[in-house]
Write a protein that holds these residues in place. Sequence first.
Motif, PDB file in Angstrom:
ATOM      1  N   SER E  11      41.613  35.990  -7.753  1.00 46.72           N
ATOM      2  CA  SER E  11      42.784  36.580  -7.116  1.00 46.72           C
ATOM      3  C   SER E  11      44.048  35.895  -7.608  1.00 46.72           C
ATOM      4  O   SER E  11      44.062  34.706  -7.887  1.00 46.72           O
ATOM      5  N   LEU E  13      47.764  34.310  -7.060  1.00 51.37           N
ATOM      6  CA  LEU E  13      48.150  33.406  -5.990  1.00 51.37           C
ATOM      7  C   LEU E  13      49.225  34.004  -5.106  1.00 51.37           C
ATOM      8  O   LEU E  13      50.397  33.639  -5.179  1.00 51.37           O
ATOM      9  N   PHE E  15      49.763  33.627  -2.080  1.00 52.69           N
ATOM     10  CA  PHE E  15      50.332  32.641  -1.172  1.00 52.69           C
ATOM     11  C   PHE E  15      51.620  32.030  -1.707  1.00 52.69           C
ATOM     12  O   PHE E  15      52.628  31.974  -1.021  1.00 52.69           O
ATOM     13  N   SER E  16      51.573  31.573  -2.942  1.00 58.61           N
ATOM     14  CA  SER E  16      52.680  30.777  -3.440  1.00 58.61           C
ATOM     15  C   SER E  16      53.934  31.598  -3.682  1.00 58.61           C
ATOM     16  O   SER E  16      54.995  31.049  -3.890  1.00 58.61           O
ATOM     17  N   PHE E  20      58.621  30.981   2.611  1.00 59.18           N
ATOM     18  CA  PHE E  20      58.140  30.047   3.628  1.00 59.18           C
ATOM     19  C   PHE E  20      58.384  30.521   5.052  1.00 59.18           C
ATOM     20  O   PHE E  20      57.513  30.518   5.894  1.00 59.18           O
ATOM     21  N   PHE E  23      55.973  33.566   6.005  1.00 57.80           N
ATOM     22  CA  PHE E  23      54.668  33.832   5.397  1.00 57.80           C
ATOM     23  C   PHE E  23      53.608  34.193   6.408  1.00 57.80           C
ATOM     24  O   PHE E  23      52.629  34.843   6.104  1.00 57.80           O
ATOM     25  N   GLU E  26      53.489  38.028   6.492  1.00 55.65           N
ATOM     26  CA  GLU E  26      53.310  38.890   5.326  1.00 55.65           C
ATOM     27  C   GLU E  26      52.149  38.514   4.418  1.00 55.65           C
ATOM     28  O   GLU E  26      51.619  39.348   3.714  1.00 55.65           O
ATOM     29  N   ALA E  27      51.774  37.265   4.408  1.00 61.96           N
ATOM     30  CA  ALA E  27      50.659  36.875   3.542  1.00 61.96           C
ATOM     31  C   ALA E  27      49.369  37.422   4.141  1.00 61.96           C
ATOM     32  O   ALA E  27      49.285  37.687   5.328  1.00 61.96           O
ATOM     33  N   PRO E  28      48.372  37.624   3.309  1.00 65.63           N
ATOM     34  CA  PRO E  28      47.109  38.133   3.837  1.00 65.63           C
ATOM     35  C   PRO E  28      46.506  37.115   4.793  1.00 65.63           C
ATOM     36  O   PRO E  28      46.587  35.913   4.554  1.00 65.63           O
TER      37      PRO E  28
ATOM     38  N   LYS F   2      49.052  42.258   6.490  1.00 62.31           N
ATOM     39  CA  LYS F   2      48.034  42.804   5.608  1.00 62.31           C
ATOM     40  C   LYS F   2      46.720  42.068   5.815  1.00 62.31           C
ATOM     41  O   LYS F   2      46.669  40.932   6.225  1.00 62.31           O
ATOM     42  N   SER F  39      47.377  30.147   3.938  1.00 59.69           N
ATOM     43  CA  SER F  39      48.715  30.302   4.530  1.00 59.69           C
ATOM     44  C   SER F  39      48.629  30.587   6.024  1.00 59.69           C
ATOM     45  O   SER F  39      49.412  30.059   6.815  1.00 59.69           O
TER      46      SER F  39
ATOM     47  N   LYS H  50      52.594  24.188  -2.182  1.00 57.86           N
ATOM     48  CA  LYS H  50      53.333  25.284  -2.829  1.00 57.86           C
ATOM     49  C   LYS H  50      53.686  24.953  -4.278  1.00 57.86           C
ATOM     50  O   LYS H  50      53.551  25.795  -5.175  1.00 57.86           O
ATOM     51  N   GLU H  53      50.559  25.280  -6.268  1.00 55.28           N
ATOM     52  CA  GLU H  53      50.112  26.672  -6.397  1.00 55.28           C
ATOM     53  C   GLU H  53      50.999  27.439  -7.377  1.00 55.28           C
ATOM     54  O   GLU H  53      50.518  28.309  -8.111  1.00 55.28           O
TER      55      GLU H  53
END
Lengths: 166, 166, 166, 166, 166, 166, 166, 166
Positions: E11, E13, E15-16, E20, E23, E26-28, F2, F39, H50, H53
């Motif tokens: 996958s 990244l 996340f990065s 901040f 996150f 919105e991050a999975p 998500k 995250s 971060k 990553e």
Amino acid sequence: MKRLTLAAFTSSLIFSTTSFGSFANEAPATSSFSQISSSSAFSLAHEAVKQCEAKGYNVTATVVGVSGNVIAQLRSDNAGTHTLDSSRQKAFTAMSMKQPTANLMKLIAEKPIMQPLQTMDDNLLFLAGGMPITINNAVVGAIGVGGAPGGHLDVECADAAIKAVL
Amino acid sequence: MKRLTLAAFTSSLIFSTTSFGSFANEAPATSSFSQISSSSAFSLAHEAVKQCEAKGYNVTATVVGVSGNVIAQLRSDNAGTHTLDSSRQKAFTAMSMKQPTANLMKLIAEKPIMQPLQTMDDNLLFLAGGMPITINNAVVGAIGVGGAPGGHLDVECADAAIKAVL
Amino acid sequence: MKRLTLAAFTSSLIFSTTSFGSFANEAPATSSFSQISSSSAFSLAHEAVKQCEAKGYNVTATVVGVSGNVIAQLRSDNAGTHTLDSSRQKAFTAMSMKQPTANLMKLIAEKPIMQPLQTMDDNLLFLAGGMPITINNAVVGAIGVGGAPGGHLDVECADAAIKAVL
Amino acid sequence: MKRLTLAAFTSSLIFSTTSFGSFANEAPATSSFSQISSSSAFSLAHEAVKQCEAKGYNVTATVVGVSGNVIAQLRSDNAGTHTLDSSRQKAFTAMSMKQPTANLMKLIAEKPIMQPLQTMDDNLLFLAGGMPITINNAVVGAIGVGGAPGGHLDVECADAAIKAVL
Amino acid sequence: MKRLTLAAFTSSLIFSTTSFGSFANEAPATSSFSQISSSSAFSLAHEAVKQCEAKGYNVTATVVGVSGNVIAQLRSDNAGTHTLDSSRQKAFTAMSMKQPTANLMKLIAEKPIMQPLQTMDDNLLFLAGGMPITINNAVVGAIGVGGAPGGHLDVECADAAIKAVL
Amino acid sequence: MKRLTLAAFTSSLIFSTTSFGSFANEAPATSSFSQISSSSAFSLAHEAVKQCEAKGYNVTATVVGVSGNVIAQLRSDNAGTHTLDSSRQKAFTAMSMKQPTANLMKLIAEKPIMQPLQTMDDNLLFLAGGMPITINNAVVGAIGVGGAPGGHLDVECADAAIKAVL
Amino acid sequence: MKRLTLAAFTSSLIFSTTSFGSFANEAPATSSFSQISSSSAFSLAHEAVKQCEAKGYNVTATVVGVSGNVIAQLRSDNAGTHTLDSSRQKAFTAMSMKQPTANLMKLIAEKPIMQPLQTMDDNLLFLAGGMPITINNAVVGAIGVGGAPGGHLDVECADAAIKAVL
Amino acid sequence: MKRLTLAAFTSSLIFSTTSFGSFANEAPATSSFSQISSSSAFSLAHEAVKQCEAKGYNVTATVVGVSGNVIAQLRSDNAGTHTLDSSRQKAFTAMSMKQPTANLMKLIAEKPIMQPLQTMDDNLLFLAGGMPITINNAVVGAIGVGGAPGGHLDVECADAAIKAVL
């Protein structure tokens, strides 16, 4: 970068009121702690052993700092080997939980549902003989005594040492 | 430098009567201890195993010195692996607490508030089968037996060995 | 199924009847043991996992030899991490004490004075799910199962595996 | 000296020739092995201690069975505490690797790439003083000696004991 | 052979690149990973043991999942006790570092400054015999073999097993 | 928010219906798991600490993945040292047993025969404050909170954090 | 029963000249040893810390008895946490091996084949700073110092303390 | 009772100039120290993860306080399990020894006689990636990063995080 000198353990909760997205810039970068000094810790451990020896008890006395690490440990000539661990764990417990271990011992006896507390951390011991050391309303360390024929007697030596030294 | 030969475990408490500021110069620099000899420890462990085998019990017998470290350990052909630890811990406990472990076992059963004793040190075990070895009023070591079908039977082997050897 | 006939665990106690001063020369230099074979241990662990999976239980099954060391260990896809330890400890306990762990579990519940058994050795666990494996009257190993929603269900998988494989 | 004749460690590899799908039914359910008897283990440990004491060395001698668990452990009056561990680990290593530890010690010194062997298991120690005990071509246990002023001297005591006892 | 196609370890990244302050929203919330199945792990360990036994080597083979925990562990009848730990650690190391342990072994030998790697974690072992298991470009587990007379021989058994089973 | 849709923990038990002799070829080589993303784990631990600090409790919050290993751990300025272990163990327990630790705590209190659960694994702790994290019917990790003056208060912080973040 | 007062560590080897069959009856039942007293141990540790602090070094000083267990341990205000372990291990090593650790450190550096000494026991540390304490030709304990910027500086504090106190 | 607020780690050595016989009464009862705040520790660990990553490295970042205990620990989705330990130990080492671990790593490589440092404490690790955190000339904690393909890359992430956050 801002920095605040906080009165340890009595500080208002600045952290939790800092907004998440920006706390790195606005929250204080450090907090400050008071810890029992090395010299006082030596005196306390020494006095506790003397108090117990005067009553004929062979003990170990251990004084730990705010993180629970040993600052001073002293063992009587004939104290059992296990008192090294028992006194240290009593001190660790009193410090980390900020209560006399005798209180915690009673809690577990009265509320059996709390028994799993005993398996929480190898450094914890719920027997009388551990006392937080409080100066100016801050817990600055703890003392643990082990080896007297009864936890209340361990407590007496610890108490007498605190009174004599601090 | 002064030095005194003390009868271990029966010494008067010279330490506690020494004045603090100068005790380094005036207190005795050493204390002396009696400990079961290596040869007697071998004989004791061997005899305890034999006593149990004669009754059909497969055990381990462990003899420790005054600090609780092993001097002799012997295991029967078919004794379970766990008897290495159980016999050693019984011996350690009897030595460090200077009491038969059977007494301590009863204490915990009768006073549940004492249950945290069990978490005090990995070397402690509060089951019958550990006996202090006393010679001339000094505890000079301890023996622990594990593996018989009942702690009182472990005790019988330990007792018989002490009588036969010492 | 073929099986080698061996005398382990049923031998008379030659050792205890050997005279002390000379036993080194006259006692047998070795004793012999039967242990579950590696191939049978693999089959047992595999079958126990299958039996449990068929019922919807995700478990680990562990088979140990006569000293309590692992010969085979197999874990279902979704079995909790702790089942590695729990199944191994059940097998160790059943082997070292030569009894189903369910019996020992009851013993402790009925005789609280026996509770210190739980602190005897990190490899011991007094929960149902450990079964000695007996062939020709000798305990040749043990199986432990952990992860089913109830120790009696762990036992069922272990029992079914023993019946299917041996 | 009497000795039971057993086939352990010399058996052909029945397992590997058994077909996968059916091995549970056709492979032997058990394997047998010879292990040094408790009485011989005691004699060996005792003799090794005596041999070293005769030369003025205070040591611990430990004899382990085929799984590496202690059968007999004996310590001289003045042997350092660490010899309990060192002798046991030497014996464990000689048994588990079926070689004298002196050979393994040389191997690591000559092939630095093998140094990580030292971190493989807390029970392993690559210093001279551990010797497999071989009877009828089977390794039936091992002896480890620790405390002499030089590993080759530990080996001498172990060797002399094996010659004297077996 | 069927295989589920999964995206783990390849996958991008996400996340990065997430800001901040937000996150959490919105991050999975989860990531997915593929892990070798229990049944394949058993087959692999079984095959590796068989491959080594066919050559006369008594080994333990251990297969771990993506977190380094054991899924399957199988030991030959006469494999030394230490092979339980050595094979497991080799597998853990290959998984956690996503490289064959033989490569890491060479790295340390060639760059002595890297020797402290050996003390990093009790689960790590820098000896040949550990192999990552890669399916569809994702490391889904690892196998470790220990007990053959040479790490390259352990590797051969592991390699042959991977080829035969996957 | 998500979320990747994955089948872990709800898959039918393909393994157990695969015939033994040939499962290596026909069973799926891998299974797939959903795990809380790094995250989200950071956000959860951070939020749980904030929730507790807002109430004046100094705690540690730990989030673990499906194998029980730490993904995120955060400790308040004045939280006791023992809360590192207690929060981690609560999270491990909730994950490995797929239940809130408060339920397990009650189980042991009501069924004393289950007390040996406490000795099963050093990573287990049967005190309130550990909560599985469930997304799309799969347990994708767990959170543990320790240090509030009462386990139910630890639970409140954990619950509030889960609601706020996921 | 006979009993002899032996000058510890200098005793002739009575044990080894005792005939095997009867040693239980004729060998001395106990041996005696001298150990540094609790009061002297405290003075020594205290003085070593003072000596180092006078030079600006923050250290821990630990004094152990003949079995290697702690009698006194004192830590300076700013000494690193690791100095608790390092000073204790240096003292244990000097006692158990009856040599300054600086000598052993050199031995290992000069004879790489001795490197496995480092893995022998978790209580051993082969760095300068541990000194046996010898009184009347008997090693009665040991002191270890850790935390100075160089092992030779740790040694200086230990030496100065021994000169000042004993 | 007197009490002084000391600037931690830069304080003059009041202790050592206090006369022994009376230090309990005249030396300060407490010392004070600054420690990185929980909120800054979280930000630092988060930023370090971060930073790594963004370069494609999956790491764990750990921030410890002055005693070496964890305050914040965060792990990337695909970072190996061993990075939990490696990053924590790097941080512990940098804190307790008040130096970047890269310096200590070089020291050991250049002076092989220092190699025993590696066995001093399980919490120490002499690999690049640990950095003391210094604020106002006091070391208030440390950060450790593990998992990048090279210790110097771990250092870069740690450095960048310190610059970004403090």
